[in-house]
Motif scaffolding. Sequence first.
Motif, mmCIF file in Angstrom:
data_model
loop_
_atom_site.group_PDB
_atom_site.id
_atom_site.type_symbol
_atom_site.label_atom_id
_atom_site.label_comp_id
_atom_site.label_asym_id
_atom_site.label_seq_id
_atom_site.Cartn_x
_atom_site.Cartn_y
_atom_site.Cartn_z
ATOM 1 N N ALA A 167 0.814 -1.218 0.000
ATOM 2 C CA ALA A 167 0.000 0.000 0.000
ATOM 3 C C ALA A 167 0.850 1.271 0.000
ATOM 4 C CB ALA A 167 -0.961 -0.009 1.182
ATOM 5 N N GLN A 168 2.163 1.142 0.118
ATOM 6 C CA GLN A 168 3.045 2.310 -0.029
ATOM 7 C C GLN A 168 2.926 2.877 -1.443
ATOM 8 O OE1 GLN A 168 4.993 3.538 2.598
ATOM 9 N NE2 GLN A 168 3.854 1.997 3.732
ATOM 10 N N ILE A 169 2.549 2.022 -2.377
ATOM 11 C CA ILE A 169 2.334 2.438 -3.769
ATOM 12 C C ILE A 169 0.874 2.878 -3.887
ATOM 13 C CG2 ILE A 169 2.327 1.705 -6.190
ATOM 14 C CD1 ILE A 169 4.290 -0.549 -5.333
ATOM 15 N N PRO A 170 0.619 4.116 -4.292
ATOM 16 C CA PRO A 170 -0.770 4.588 -4.395
ATOM 17 C C PRO A 170 -1.594 3.762 -5.383
ATOM 18 C CG PRO A 170 0.786 6.407 -4.612
ATOM 19 C CD PRO A 170 1.592 5.143 -4.650
ATOM 20 N N GLN A 171 -2.857 3.564 -5.039
ATOM 21 C CA GLN A 171 -3.775 2.825 -5.901
ATOM 22 C C GLN A 171 -4.379 3.791 -6.913
ATOM 23 O OE1 GLN A 171 -6.885 0.760 -3.824
ATOM 24 N NE2 GLN A 171 -7.478 -0.391 -5.637
ATOM 25 N N THR A 172 -4.343 3.421 -8.194
ATOM 26 C CA THR A 172 -4.891 4.265 -9.255
ATOM 27 C C THR A 172 -6.143 3.658 -9.890
ATOM 28 O OG1 THR A 172 -3.433 3.219 -10.880
ATOM 29 C CG2 THR A 172 -2.632 5.243 -9.821
#
Length: 182
Positions: A167-172
């Motif tokens: 979840a450190q990577i933003p969800q697009t």
Amino acid sequence: MRWRATASGADPPRGYGWGMGVVRAVLGAAAGVAVLAGCTSAAQVEPGPHASDPMCAEVLRSAPEVLAGLPERSTTSQSTQAWGDPPIVMRCGVEVLGPTTEHCITVSDAEGTTVDWVLREPETSGEEDVLTLTTYGRVPAVEVRVPLGWGEEDHDAILSSLGAAVAQIPQTRECISIEDAL
């Protein structure tokens, strides 16, 4: 102190110096065994094509040291992590998935963090059959490869344990049901 030869041969006395030599030898052998017991070869993992993405460093920094009761082990490439033997492998920086009809699941952790994963059909990877799950709607994408010996409940627990790191990577984008797509 000097020692003398006796009728049975030249035996050293069993005093302080001899006893400490035995202690040193036993401790040295025990340390050698401990070092060898902790050695595990690095898991052979191919890096993803976008492994140099800075977000991958954040994901790996946040990943757990123990996953499904298995200790982390070293890998042979950037932006990868592995646990156990045969290893559960996580690769960051794999190709991002576009819209797909493959099975997509949403996994939540205890804190409510959700991550969408696309489940790929099991495939043979080297000597092991593995289940491959790839994040959906995150750039860069993260792939988790789980040996087929794990049950479905275990897959959810594994993915849930990795949720905060991924979840450190933003969800697009997010998974949608077939009803929502029609």
